[in-house]
Design an enzyme around this catalytic site. Sequence first.
Site, PDB file in Angstrom:
ATOM      1  N   ASP A 326     104.143  84.688  48.097  1.00 31.86           N
ATOM      2  CA  ASP A 326     105.545  85.053  48.589  1.00 31.86           C
ATOM      3  C   ASP A 326     106.451  83.303  48.133  1.00 31.86           C
ATOM      4  OD1 ASP A 326     108.158  85.831  50.752  1.00 31.86           O
ATOM      5  OD2 ASP A 326     106.599  84.455  51.664  1.00 31.86           O
ATOM      6  N   ASP A 519     103.336  84.502  54.120  1.00 31.40           N
ATOM      7  CA  ASP A 519     103.341  83.967  55.706  1.00 31.40           C
ATOM      8  C   ASP A 519     103.780  84.331  57.096  1.00 31.40           C
ATOM      9  OD1 ASP A 519     105.789  83.176  54.576  1.00 31.40           O
ATOM     10  OD2 ASP A 519     106.484  81.525  55.989  1.00 31.40           O
ATOM     11  N   ASP A 523     104.485  90.269  54.252  1.00 27.89           N
ATOM     12  CA  ASP A 523     103.856  89.775  53.245  1.00 27.89           C
ATOM     13  C   ASP A 523     102.303  90.577  54.238  1.00 27.89           C
ATOM     14  OD1 ASP A 523     105.193  87.744  51.713  1.00 27.89           O
ATOM     15  OD2 ASP A 523     104.780  87.104  53.225  1.00 27.89           O
TER      16      ASP A 523
END
Length: 622
Positions: A326, A519, A523
Amino acid sequence: MNIKNINTKSYFLGLFLFLVGLSLFLLGADLPIFIKVLYLLATLLSGYHVMYEGFVNTVSDTKARKKFSPNIHLLMSLAAVGAILIGKFSEAALLILIFAGAHFLEEYAEGKSKREITKLLEMNPDNARIVRSDGSIEEVSVDTVQVGDTLQVQNGAQIPIDGTILSGIASIDESAINGESIPREKTTGDNVFAGTINGNDAFTMTATKTSDQTVFSKILSLVDQSQNNLSKTATKIKKIEPIYVTSVLILFPLVMLSGAAAFGWSFSTSLYRGIVFLISASPCALAASAVPATLSAISNLAKNGVLFKGGSYLSNLADLRAVAFDKTGTLTKGKPEVTDFILTNDVDKNELINIITSIERQTNHPLASAIVNHFPEAKPFDLEVETKIGTGVFGEVGSDEYLIAKPKAFNNVDQELSEAQIRLASEGKTVVFVAKNDEVVALLALMDTPNSAAQNAINYLNHEGIETVMITGDSKQTGEAIGHNLGIKKVITEVLPEDKVQVVNELKSKSLMTGMVGDGVNDAPALVNADIGVAMGDGTDVAIDVADVVLMKNDLNKFVTSHRVSKRLNKIVWQNIAFSMLVVSLLVVLNFFGLTDIGIGVVAHEGSTLLVILNGLRLLRG
């Protein structure tokens, strides 16, 4: 009291009885029957669950696979039973205690408990404010909202359902959906998503989906589905266990028959040598090859800010061939920063900085705090400020009027600033102009910049031949600019959570051991779906709950360290396996020549087990 607690207490009771019996023996107590009873009780109390798994699981696995599938517990149980049959009660107890202890440690390291997703479920919108045909507003359950209903979203409220803005202008935090750190300004006709947070202005919207069809509900279902389909990755020893156990069981009668044929053993000698073989081949050192080493590595990493939720995840980390990242909060700091400040020549820089910070201190503009923080030496003052969403922020200083706004709010711009704006925008940066009396006199460029550890981590992974992929909800320009600067091999932008899962699945479909590092709530599905999910410690509770690994303090250097430790762990484990099998082979050969007995076999096994454990404990260092 659950079964695990009962097994643990029973094990320690058995250990206590064994130590009592051993103490009596060493003290020369003339209580042979009593001591044997203590050893027998120690064997049964400490190892009944091992024997249960050995016999019962072998039967159930064999039925399920339609193929003889013994496990290492069965071989250990048979070795203990064999020792008891020939009157070696102390050896039987010692073997069971060592194996059962290793079994408990492995269960502890693997962490079998399911990860909770209750915090994610709590974030799901519950209520909506529906606008009735007579203009009245009623708060209803979000489950009752139908496509086409008109809803009111108050300032600071969570958007209850996917839809489009009917009237009003809003600044919406969509980080829960796409990970984008900068709130998006939206107006009539723009799409909005359930679970995102409205800014300081109320608006009305039209529902385009029901609650079970929203993007946020897809996140929930994907996490739940992946959660329920998690499979425990086998350790290296588990992979060779059926082959090893089957081989030993096949060789057991052959040893007895060959001894009688080749060496002229009597039946009693053949039976004795067969049992010695079974004990010699018992996997004491083999069972200790991985668990102490894994626990040492996990302990070492925990001290250095990396938390693993199971030993298999650490072991498998060395086999990663692809890692998806990410962007926001993982590769970047998660907050925009001023990267460029350009002025025209006829402006007093210090004076303009003071004015800009004075204006931004009094606004709720998404970039305001980043701008204020960039000028810590500024001397702000009080002035009248007016915010017009969709236009910008106005401030009056004496007879002069200042406007801070995005480039689309201006028509005539100095050529130098215009060219700079185009260049900075192509680098994925957000640009705002500062105008004095309708004349643009400066620009500010902001960007969520890479964190200090990201470059080192990407360089390391590229050097190791591991494919690096960045998946983000950001625009193409912003995402590719970050990816290019970091040297990431593949960048995928403008994605929703289900797209992240698809990317992970595509990597896995190429037979690649795939990791996912993120995080945010968005995700979570990809973290669960990856072979190894890695969460940043400063991220959301949901990401941490569902991940297999947590990097504290959002430090990707910890990820590099973990990968190196994983490679070292696997090397040590295979050293231990090779050594333990060498000892077994030596004992088996010596048994054929009558040069060993049960006592020698046990001593050799426990000595090799001790060496194997010490070799694993080396991972506590560094």
